[in-house]
Design a protein around this motif. Structure first.
Motif, PDB file in Angstrom:
ATOM      1  N   GLY A 252       0.799  -1.222   0.000  1.00 39.72           N
ATOM      2  CA  GLY A 252       0.000   0.000   0.000  1.00 39.72           C
ATOM      3  C   GLY A 252       0.830   1.269   0.000  1.00 39.72           C
ATOM      4  N   GLY A 253       2.138   1.125  -0.121  1.00 39.45           N
ATOM      5  CA  GLY A 253       3.009   2.301  -0.134  1.00 39.45           C
ATOM      6  C   GLY A 253       3.256   2.790  -1.545  1.00 39.45           C
ATOM      7  N   ARG A 254       3.934   3.899  -1.629  1.00 42.53           N
ATOM      8  CA  ARG A 254       4.265   4.440  -2.949  1.00 42.53           C
ATOM      9  C   ARG A 254       5.717   4.871  -2.972  1.00 42.53           C
ATOM     10  N   ARG A 262      12.178   7.529  -3.659  1.00 39.87           N
ATOM     11  CA  ARG A 262      12.057   7.493  -2.201  1.00 39.87           C
ATOM     12  C   ARG A 262      10.724   6.894  -1.796  1.00 39.87           C
ATOM     13  N   VAL A 263      10.746   6.121  -0.721  1.00 37.63           N
ATOM     14  CA  VAL A 263       9.513   5.559  -0.189  1.00 37.63           C
ATOM     15  C   VAL A 263       8.673   6.712   0.379  1.00 37.63           C
ATOM     16  N   LEU A 264       7.461   6.844  -0.125  1.00 37.03           N
ATOM     17  CA  LEU A 264       6.559   7.956   0.223  1.00 37.03           C
ATOM     18  C   LEU A 264       7.237   9.315  -0.025  1.00 37.03           C
ATOM     19  N   GLY A 265       8.210   9.326  -0.898  1.00 37.35           N
ATOM     20  CA  GLY A 265       8.916  10.573  -1.204  1.00 37.35           C
ATOM     21  C   GLY A 265       9.882  10.983  -0.109  1.00 37.35           C
ATOM     22  N   VAL A 266      10.128  10.078   0.834  1.00 41.84           N
ATOM     23  CA  VAL A 266      10.942  10.448   1.994  1.00 41.84           C
ATOM     24  C   VAL A 266      12.282   9.710   2.035  1.00 41.84           C
TER      25      VAL A 266
END
Lengths: 380, 268
Positions: A252-254, A262-266
């Motif tokens: 369910g992540g992006r 990056r995972v969730l842009g982080v």
């Protein structure tokens, strides 16, 4: 030190391997697909000796559904057994470099399993957010692994996988709510009760007399130099690695491209110790490789991405190999003295570690640089 | 008022009484002389680096050049004692240099970047020689022990730099403390306030900035000295060359930029 040497010799006659004759399957880890190799391939000693496999690590997983490799040594006292148990010589360099924060931590623990002198522990941890997760890995990981080894006495490769996975899970759980807050010396301002935004990579090598177990989580890396060629013993966990991307999306992540994937842009890695706020997308489960030690093994390199971002595996291997050879040539017959004394630093390895660090700085590495070089040559 | 404050005030009074040139002009002149000296040092250092061997003769040269840096900071401290204001708004440096100021001067950790950059430039072309263990007699062959000590000094310098920055932040924030807001409101309302209340309040803050600058300058000098102490004389010569080249050329670039800006009537 003399005590340790004695203890080592006493232990060296013990068989290093207690492999059960589990049925063995192996798969090849290539970036996109895993191909199961023919069953008869399983009997061969090490696929990493195949030229075609030199850049494809054997990745072991203990997932029920996963293919698992039993990469058995052919005989219990094979090459490398001559100095069984003695800690290989090593060299370590860890510098802040061009960064303002030091978030790398290095751990070298010879003879780290109480009552069992066959194994030596090496770890590189590259923290993010703050240094305290990396520091707690440095202070604790070897103890956790030692406990797991003492408790479960791993013999088969699958059991080694399980030991490393349990250790990483325990280390990861140590930062969860309810546990004591990190040391008040760290710069992180959210020390209590937990720092959800802090984590660390971990690449850990347990070097035994006849095999090397590497567990990795994140983008630090372990590379074996074998006959001058690099062999990956770990594969970086980058969010855009196809299988990692699929895993993250399935959870369910992006993965968002914001100054890199990056995972969730982080977070620019897909696995790490800590980082509770990115769970379950970022996991702490390591990928584990178990590699039989062979003649032709020269050294093992563990380093943070401060090195790997600017120096290729091939170049790193070439430099380390040359340093080891020069140190041998220069020291003549006494070259192995340092290595044989167990847990000692080794001139060739120290030279290699410093040269690689200087090369990383010369190539404008902007990160902390940590390099561990472990001498795997057993005779000269 | 602390005794330090009193001394400070006395210093200002005597400077005024002696009718010495105001700090900016005074220090600007000194700075020009010092630059010329740095230029001369650079030539000597270059000659020394080019001539092989004779490490023994290099140590006194390195000490002399370091002495010139020390002299610079002594003179600066004397000027700061006269008046701290121009030291945070220097006219003797260019706008380009002033863009990169930290606490009234160069950022101490820049010295480590300078060292790593220069060392890196000397390192890669000689990589093959270094791998086989041939000494290069420059910054490329820093030993593991040296690198470890440099790294230690680097981490300490980052910490001290942060402490000073934190102190500077506190003084800067104190410009909006309750006393100042009260005072400025009263002045705006034309209420009667004690004649020199504002002056006293601002002086307290100036003095604190003065301390920040003194600490920062001390850290700058100690960083230079600490690094040179870790390096051997040959390496120190190469490091001091790089430092002088960087300083002189950025200054020259900035000054010509400013001059061009003036010529075209562009405000700088």
């Amino acid at each position: 030190m003399a005590d340790i040497c004695e203890a080592t010799k006493a232990c060296s006659s013990e068989p290093g391997a207690r492999e059960t004759a589990n049925e063995a399957r192996r798969f090849r880890f290539v970036p996109v697909v895993k191909a199961v190799l023919p069953a008869d391939d399983a009997g061969r000693k090490r696929r990493r000796l195949d030229s075609s496999a030199s850049s494809s690590p054997v990745v072991l997983r203990s997932d029920p559904g996963d293919d698992c490799v039993e990469n058995r040594p052919e005989h219990g006292d094979g090459t490398g057994e001559g100095v069984a148990g003695e800690c290989p010589g090593y060299g370590v360099t860890s510098v802040c470099g061009r960064r303002r924060e030091m978030e790398d931590a290095v751990s070298v623990r010879p003879y780290f399993v109480r009552g069992d002198h066959r194994y030596h522990f090496f770890g590189v941890y590259d923290g993010h957010g703050c240094s305290h997760v990396a520091e707690s890995c440095r202070n604790r990981m070897h103890e956790v692994v030692a406990e797991e080894i003492s408790t479960s006495r791993p013999g088969s490769n699958r059991e080694w996988c399980a030991v490393m996975e349990r250790s990483f899970a325990r280390m990861d759980a140590a930062g969860r709510p309810g546990d004591p807050p990190p040391a008040p010396t760290c710069r992180c301002e959210l020390q209590t009760p937990r720092c959800d935004h802090v984590g660390s990579t971990a690449v850990v090598a347990v070097v035994g007399p006849d095999r090397i177990v590497v567990a990795n989580c994140g983008d630090s890396r372990a590379v074996l130099c074998h006959d001058g060629a690099p062999v990956h013993l770990s594969t970086d966990h980058k969010p855009d690695r196809p299988d990692e991307l699929r895993r993250i999306e399935a959870a369910g992540g992006r993965v968002i491209y914001w100054d890199g994937a990056r995972v969730l842009g982080v977070l620019a890695m897909s696995r790490a110790i800590g980082d509770n706020y990115l769970k379950p997308y970022v996991i702490s489960k390591p990928e584990v490789t178990v590699t039989e030690r062979k003649e032709g093994d020269e050294c093992l390199l563990l380093a943070s991405d401060g090195l790997w971002d600017v120096v290729s595996n091939e170049v790193a291997c070439g430099i380390a190999r040359t340093c080891l050879r020069n140190s041998t040539a220069a020291a003549g017959d006494n070259a192995t003295e340092g290595n044989n004394c167990g847990g000692g630093s080794d001139k060739g390895c120290a030279d290699a570690a410093i040269l690689l660090t200087k090369l990383a700085l010369a190539r404008h590495s902007t990160d902390n640089v940590s390099v561990v070089v472990i001498n795997l040559r057993t005779r000269l | 008022m602390s005794s330090a404050d009193e001394n400070q005030q006395r210093g200002e009074e005597t400077a005024a009484a002696r009718n010495e040139p105001r700090a900016p002009e005074h220090f600007a002149k000194f700075f020009e002389c010092w630059l010329a000296e740095q230029e001369r040092d650079l030539q000597v250092l270059r000659t020394a680096a080019a001539s092989a061997g004779e490490e023994l003769r290099l140590r006194p040269l390195v000490d002399r050049v370091l002495g010139h840096y020390e002299y610079y900071y002594c003179a600066k401290a004397a000027s700061v004692r006269r008046d701290v204001l121009p030291m945070f708004n220097p006219t003797w440096t260019s706008s380009t240099e002033n863009l990169f100021l930290w606490a009234g001067g160069w950022r101490p950790t820049m010295a480590f970047h300078l060292l790593y950059s220069k060392s890196g430039l000397q390192f890669e072309p000689r990589l093959l020689e270094l791998i086989v263990g041939n000494p290069t007699r420059d910054l490329a062959d820093m030993s593991p022990d040296q690198l470890e000590r440099i790294d230690g000094l680097h981490r300490l310098t980052v910490r001290l730099e942060k402490e000073i920055s934190e102190e500077e932040a506190q003084v800067q924030e104190s410009v909006a403390d309750a006393r100042m807001v009260e005072l400025t409101h009263a002045l705006a309302e034309s209420e009667e306030v004690e004649a020199d209340a504002m002056e006293q309040e601002m002086k307290r803050k100036r003095d604190r900035m003065n301390e920040v600058l003194q600490r920062a300058d001390q850290l700058r000098l100690e960083t230079l000295k600490g690094l040179v102490e870790i390096l051997n004389p040959v390496q120190a010569v190469h490091f001091l060359i790089a430092a002088a080249e960087l300083h002189l050329k950025v200054h020259e670039f900035g000054k010509s930029k400013d001059a061009a800006g003036d010529a075209t009537g562009r405000p700088e």
